[in-house]
Write a protein that holds these residues in place. Structure first.
Motif, PDB file in Angstrom:
ATOM      1  N   PHE A 572      -1.199-153.889 -35.991  1.00  0.00           N
ATOM      2  CA  PHE A 572       0.400-153.691 -36.339  1.00  0.00           C
ATOM      3  C   PHE A 572       0.433-154.124 -37.751  1.00  0.00           C
ATOM      4  CE2 PHE A 572       0.947-152.582 -32.242  1.00  0.00           C
ATOM      5  CZ  PHE A 572       2.065-152.418 -31.986  1.00  0.00           C
ATOM      6  N   VAL A 573       0.080-154.918 -38.274  1.00  0.00           N
ATOM      7  CA  VAL A 573       0.373-155.501 -39.637  1.00  0.00           C
ATOM      8  C   VAL A 573      -0.408-154.429 -40.628  1.00  0.00           C
ATOM      9  CG1 VAL A 573      -0.133-157.294 -41.397  1.00  0.00           C
ATOM     10  CG2 VAL A 573       0.477-157.958 -39.303  1.00  0.00           C
ATOM     11  N   LYS A 574      -1.377-153.836 -40.374  1.00  0.00           N
ATOM     12  CA  LYS A 574      -2.239-152.923 -41.065  1.00  0.00           C
ATOM     13  C   LYS A 574      -1.383-151.780 -41.105  1.00  0.00           C
ATOM     14  CE  LYS A 574      -6.735-150.533 -41.784  1.00  0.00           C
ATOM     15  NZ  LYS A 574      -8.039-150.291 -41.282  1.00  0.00           N
ATOM     16  N   HIS A 575      -0.877-151.344 -39.831  1.00  0.00           N
ATOM     17  CA  HIS A 575      -0.144-149.999 -39.851  1.00  0.00           C
ATOM     18  C   HIS A 575       1.517-150.146 -39.835  1.00  0.00           C
ATOM     19  CE1 HIS A 575      -4.160-149.386 -38.149  1.00  0.00           C
ATOM     20  NE2 HIS A 575      -4.003-147.940 -38.780  1.00  0.00           N
ATOM     21  N   ARG A 576       1.740-150.944 -40.448  1.00  0.00           N
ATOM     22  CA  ARG A 576       3.293-151.517 -40.461  1.00  0.00           C
ATOM     23  C   ARG A 576       4.250-150.420 -41.207  1.00  0.00           C
ATOM     24  NH1 ARG A 576       0.798-154.631 -44.350  1.00  0.00           N
ATOM     25  NH2 ARG A 576       1.290-154.545 -46.361  1.00  0.00           N
ATOM     26  N   GLU A 577       3.617-149.503 -41.988  1.00  0.00           N
ATOM     27  CA  GLU A 577       4.465-148.524 -42.651  1.00  0.00           C
ATOM     28  C   GLU A 577       4.483-146.996 -41.644  1.00  0.00           C
ATOM     29  OE1 GLU A 577       6.211-148.965 -44.864  1.00  0.00           O
ATOM     30  OE2 GLU A 577       5.512-151.086 -45.394  1.00  0.00           O
ATOM     31  N   THR A 578       3.650-147.065 -40.640  1.00  0.00           N
ATOM     32  CA  THR A 578       3.709-145.999 -39.764  1.00  0.00           C
ATOM     33  C   THR A 578       4.937-145.984 -38.680  1.00  0.00           C
ATOM     34  OG1 THR A 578       2.332-147.216 -38.011  1.00  0.00           O
ATOM     35  CG2 THR A 578       1.026-146.054 -39.729  1.00  0.00           C
ATOM     36  N   PRO A 579       5.317-144.885 -38.510  1.00  0.00           N
ATOM     37  CA  PRO A 579       6.422-144.618 -37.562  1.00  0.00           C
ATOM     38  C   PRO A 579       6.504-145.429 -36.115  1.00  0.00           C
ATOM     39  CG  PRO A 579       5.942-142.531 -38.487  1.00  0.00           C
ATOM     40  CD  PRO A 579       4.527-143.314 -38.783  1.00  0.00           C
ATOM     41  N   ILE A 580       5.249-145.353 -35.523  1.00  0.00           N
ATOM     42  CA  ILE A 580       4.905-146.008 -34.221  1.00  0.00           C
ATOM     43  C   ILE A 580       5.567-147.603 -34.461  1.00  0.00           C
ATOM     44  CG2 ILE A 580       2.666-146.575 -34.481  1.00  0.00           C
ATOM     45  CD1 ILE A 580       4.598-145.208 -31.264  1.00  0.00           C
TER      46      ILE A 580
END
Length: 796
Positions: A572-580
Motif C-alpha cells: 500500500f505504501v509503494k502504490h500509494r499514488e494509485t486510485p485503488i
C-alpha cells in the motif's frame, strides 16, 4: 401346678421364730401345632423345662446352705403360662387369687403369698404380667434376654432384669465381621421395638466400619401358616449374594424363620445370632443344616458346681407333682416312671437319665436363661437374708418372732443387692454392671444322629466402644457344608493396594497403601496419585510454552500473519499514488494495517510462562489494539456513507467529508476503551493463577482475568461496532464465548489466541485481499482512466 412347700424353724442365737417365704416361677412351655401332610403335629419345647430343673436345683442348694437363710426352708409355687394373652392374664389372676375361680382383689390362699416372681423368657410376657403385679408392688425378676422396654422404671418400677444390657453385642458382631473380612451382610431382626433398636445401632456401626447391608428382613412375632410371603422370603434368602446372615430377635420371631425350612435348606450361609440360639437349634429340626457352621454370642458365664450331677440323677419320682417331667420321660424313653399309675406303659429302667437324652433335646448344656433363673433364685434368697439380718440387728422381738414380709418391702434391698454366685460371677442390679460386657463366641455344629454341639471358639470383651478385644481360634471352626475354607461375603471384589471402594464410578483423587481400604489418604493440591494409586507424586508445573507443539503452531501462525500484514502495508505504501489505494483512504488503511499487525503480535503475549506484566499487557493490548482496528473500520464506513450523500444534489455534507471529521472516531473510541481498561486494572486487575485440576498430574500457570465482568465489558464494547461488512470478525467472537467457557487450562489460552488470530485474519482478508488482487492481478483496473470510464463505481 402348685409345688409343695415346707417350713422349719429359724433359730438364731437371740430369737425363735417360724417363717415361710414363697417364690413364684413362670417358665413357658410352648405348645406349637404344625400342619404336615394335612395332619397336626404337636411339638413341645422341652428345652424350656431346664428352667424348672435349674429352679429346683437352686432351691435345694439354698435350703441346704447353713450360711444363707439358716434354719429356713424356701417354699415355692410353679405355674405354667401359655404363650397367649388370654392364658397369660388368666394364669396371673389365678395365682393372685389362689384359686381357679378368678376373684380380683380377693385371695383364697390359706398360706402366705409369694414375695417375688421369677418370670418371663420374653419381654412381652413380662410386660403383660407386670401390669398386674405392679398393682401389688410384687417384685418380678425376668430371666429372658435384656430388653430396653422393661428397663423403663416409670412403667415397670418393680421389675428387675437378670440379663445385662446387650448393647455391646453390636460391637461383638461387627468385630467378628471385620475379623473375617465379611463386608456384605443380610439382617434378620424381630419386628418389634427391641429389634428396631438393634437394627439402628447395628447399621450405624456398620456404616462407620465400611460394611454394607445386602437386605434386611423384619420377622413377625406371630406367624400365619403357609403365608404367601414364605416362598418369596426363603427364595430371597437362598439367592442372596450375601453369605453371612445376622439373626436377632425374640424367641417367637426366631422360631418363625423355621416354618418353611423343610423345603428351603440354606447350607451355603453363615448365621450369626444372639443368645437365644438354643430355642431354634434344639427345637426346630429343619433349620439344623442351615445353622451348621454359624456363630452364637452368649454372655460369658461360669460353670455351676454340681448342676450337671444334679441333672444326671434327677428323675420324675423325686418330683411327683411335676407333670411335665413325667411327660418328658415318656416322650424320650417311651416309658413311665416307677410308681406311675399308667399301667399300660412299661416302667422306665433305673438308669434312665437326662444324660442319655438324644442330641436334639440336649438338657445337659445349661442355657443362658437357665443360668439367669439360677441367679434370680439366689438374688431373692440374698434379699430375704439381708432383710432378716436387718430385723435381727434392729432387735425387734415382734418382727423376729413373726417375720411376715410384704412384697414391696423387698425393693430397697433389690436395688443395692450384690453377691458372688457359686460360678464366681458377680450379681447385682446396679447400673455399673452393664459397663463391662463379655461374650463367649460359640460355633454351632450339627452332626449325624441329631447331635448338636456348641463349641467355644473365642471371646469378646468390651469395656467401652474404644476398648474392645476379640479373640478367635480359627482352627476350631466348623464351617457350613458348602464351604471348604473360610467363606467370603463381599459386595465387590477386593481392591488391591492403590485403590479404594467407592459407591460410584469415577477417577480416584486419593491413594491407599493396604488391601480393601475403606478410606484413602488425599494427596495435597501440589501432588497427584501415581498409576498404582499407592504414592503421591509432585505435579509438573506447565503452561502454554513456545516449545510445545500447540504453542509453536500458534506462534508460527502469529508471525506468519504478521509478515503478511507487513507486506500488505508495504504494498500500500509503494502504490500509494494509485486510485485503488487513494480510494480506500490511505491514512485509515495504514492505521488499520498497523493495528492488525499489532493484533497478530499481541497474541504472542499469551504464549510462554505468564508473569504479572504479561498478564496485564495481554488484556490492555488486546482491548486497545482491537478498539483501534474496529474504530478504523467504523471510520472508513462513515466516509463511504458521507461520500454517497455528497453526490446527491442539495446536500451539505461536503464540509464534513473535507474536514475529515470521521477520523475523530478512532481517538474517541480508543479513549473510552482506555477508561474501561483503567477501571478494570484499578478494581480487579489480572493476576497469575494456578490451575491444579484441569490436567491430571500438572499444575498449569495461567493468567486469571481478575474480573470476568470487566472482561465481558471490553468484549461487549468491541461488539457493538460490528457491522455486516465484518461478518467474519463477528462470527469468531460470538463463537469464542461458549468455546472459551467449555475449555480449561492451556486449551483455554489457545482458544483465546486462536480467536485473536482468526478475527484479525478475517479483517485482513475481507478488506485488503481484494485490493491486493487488483494491484497485482488486474493492474489495468488500478488506473484513473478505468475509473472515469465507469459511470458507477463502488468502493468497498
Amino acid at each position: 401346678m402348685c409345688q409343695g412347700w415346707r417350713t422349719t424353724e429359724w433359730k438364731p442365737e437371740y430369737a425363735h421364730c417360724n417363717f415361710r417365704a414363697w417364690l413364684g416361677v413362670f417358665p413357658e412351655v410352648h405348645d406349637l401345632t404344625l400342619l404336615c401332610n394335612a395332619a397336626p403335629l404337636p411339638r413341645w419345647l422341652w428345652k424350656n423345662h431346664q428352667y424348672v430343673l435349674t429352679f429346683y436345683f437352686a432351691i435345694q442348694e439354698i435350703n441346704k446352705d447353713s450360711h444363707l437363710l439358716p434354719n429356713l426352708s424356701l417354699g415355692f409355687q410353679f405355674y405354667n403360662a401359655f404363650p397367649s394373652d388370654q392364658f397369660t392374664l388368666w394364669s396371673t389372676l389365678s395365682w393372685l387369687s389362689g384359686d381357679y375361680i378368678l376373684l380380683p382383689n380377693y385371695t383364697c390362699q390359706t398360706q402366705e403369698k409369694s414375695v417375688a416372681i421369677i418370670a418371663g423368657s420374653t419381654a412381652a410376657f413380662s410386660a403383660e404380667i407386670g401390669t398386674l403385679l405392679e398393682l401389688y408392688k410384687i417384685p418380678q425378676l425376668t430371666y429372658g434376654p435384656f430388653d430396653p422396654m422393661l428397663n423403663d422404671k416409670d412403667q415397670f418400677p418393680s421389675l428387675y432384669q437378670m440379663a445385662i444390657n446387650d448393647s455391646s453385642l453390636v460391637y461383638g458382631m461387627i468385630s467378628l465381621l471385620l475379623h473375617f473380612g465379611w463386608t456384605w451382610v443380610a439382617l434378620f431382626v424381630s419386628d418389634d421395638m427391641k429389634g428396631e433398636w438393634f437394627l439402628q445401632d447395628l447399621k450405624a456401626e456398620m456404616i462407620k466400619k465400611g460394611l454394607c447391608v445386602a437386605f434386611e428382613v423384619k420377622l413377625p412375632a406371630t406367624k400365619r401358616m403357609f403365608a404367601s410371603t414364605d416362598i418369596s422370603f426363603m427364595t430371597r434368602l437362598r439367592s442372596s449374594s450375601a453369605n453371612v446372615h445376622i439373626l436377632y430377635g425374640e424367641v417367637r420371631s426366631l422360631i418363625n424363620v423355621d416354618i418353611a425350612g423343610p423345603y428351603f435348606l440354606t447350607t451355603g450361609k453363615v448365621w450369626v445370632m444372639a443368645a437365644k440360639w438354643d430355642i431354634v437349634v434344639h427345637e426346630t429340626y429343619h433349620m439344623l443344616h442351615s445353622l451348621h457352621g454359624g456363630f452364637s454370642f452368649s454372655p460369658h458365664r461360669g460353670e455351676i458346681p454340681g448342676f450337671k450331677h444334679f441333672l444326671k440323677t434327677v428323675n420324675p419320682s423325686q418330683y411327683p407333682e411335676d407333670f411335665y417331667l413325667s411327660k418328658l420321660w415318656l416322650h424320650i424313653f417311651g416309658c413311665s416312671p416307677a410308681g406311675s399309675l399308667c399301667g399300660k406303659i412299661g416302667v422306665c429302667p433305673p438308669n434312665a437319665s437326662i444324660e442319655f437324652f438324644p442330641g436334639d433335646t440336649d438338657m445337659m448344656t445349661i442355657s443362658d436363661s437357665s443360668y439367669l433363673v439360677y441367679n434370680a433364685v439366689y438374688a431373692v434368697a440374698h434379699v430375704l437374708h439381708n432383710i432378716l439380718l436387718e430385723k435381727a440387728e434392729a432387735g425387734s422381738p415382734g418382727d423376729i418372732a413373726q417375720p411376715m414380709l410384704l412384697p414391696w418391702q423387698l425393693h430397697p434391698f433389690f436395688k443395692k443387692i450384690k453377691f458372688t454366685n457359686s460360678a464366681g460371677d458377680d450379681i447385682s442390679f446396679h447400673e455399673t454392671r452393664d459397663r463391662m460386657a463379655q461374650y463367649d463366641v460359640q460355633n454351632i455344629g450339627n452332626f449325624p444322629g441329631g447331635l448338636q454341639l456348641l463349641v467355644k471358639i473365642g471371646e469378646f470383651s468390651s469395656k467401652s466402644p474404644h476398648d474392645q478385644v476379640l479373640v478367635i481360634s480359627e482352627e476350631m471352626i466348623e464351617w457350613p457344608l458348602a464351604f471348604k475354607e473360610t467363606p467370603k461375603s463381599m459386595c465387590s471384589q477386593s481392591c488391591v493396594p492403590g485403590f479404594r471402594k467407592v459407591p460410584q464410578e469415577g477417577k480416584p483423587l486419593y491413594i491407599s497403601n493396604h488391601t480393601d481400604a475403606g478410606q484413602c489418604n488425599q494427596c495435597s493440591e501440589d501432588e497427584y496419585p501415581n498409576s498404582e494409586r499407592n504414592r503421591c507424586l509432585s505435579k509438573l508445573v506447565t503452561f502454554l510454552a513456545f516449545e510445545e507443539s500447540l504453542g509453536m503452531a500458534l506462534t508460527c501462525m502469529a508471525l506468519c500473519f504478521s509478515v503478511i500484514t507487513a507486506a500488505v502495508l508495504g504494498v500500500f505504501v509503494k502504490h500509494r499514488e494509485t486510485p485503488i489505494v487513494k480510494a480506500n483512504n490511505q491514512s485509515l488503511s495504514y492505521i488499520l494495517l498497523i493495528s492488525l499487525l499489532l493484533c497478530f503480535l499481541c497474541s504472542l503475549l499469551f504464549i510462554g510462562r505468564p508473569n504479572t506484566a504479561t498478564c496485564i499487557l495481554q488484556q490492555i493490548t488486546f482491548g486497545l489494539v482491537f478498539t483501534v482496528a474496529v474504530s478504523t473500520v467504523l471510520a472508513k464506513t462513515i466516509i463511504v456513507i458521507l461520500a454517497f450523500k455528497v453526490m446527491k444534489p442539495g446536500r451539505t455534507m461536503r464540509q464534513l467529508l473535507i474536514s475529515r471529521a470521521s477520523n475523530s472516531v478512532i481517538p474517541i473510541c480508543s479513549m473510552i476503551q482506555l477508561i474501561f481498561c483503567g477501571i478494570w486494572l484499578g478494581t480487579a486487575p489480572p493476576f497469575i493463577d494456578r490451575d491444579a485440576h484441569s490436567e491430571h498430574g500438572h499444575i498449569i500457570i495461567m493468567c486469571n482475568k481478575g474480573s470476568v465482568t470487566a472482561f465481558y465489558c471490553v468484549l461487549g464494547y468491541l461488539a457493538k461496532f460490528l457491522t455486516f461488512s465484518m461478518l467474519v470478525f463477528c462470527s469468531v467472537w460470538v463463537t469464542f464465548l461458549p468455546v472459551y467457557h467449555s475449555t480449561k487450562g492451556k486449551v483455554m489460552v489457545a482458544v483465546e489466541v486462536f480467536s485473536i488470530l482468526a478475527s484479525s485474519v478475517g479483517l485482513l482478508g475481507c478488506i485488503f485481499v481484494p485490493k491486493c488482487y487488483i494491484i497485482f492481478m488486474r493492474p489495468e483496473m488500478n488506473t484513473l482512466k478505468y475509473f472515469n470510464n465507469r459511470k458507477c463505481s463502488k468502493i468497498v
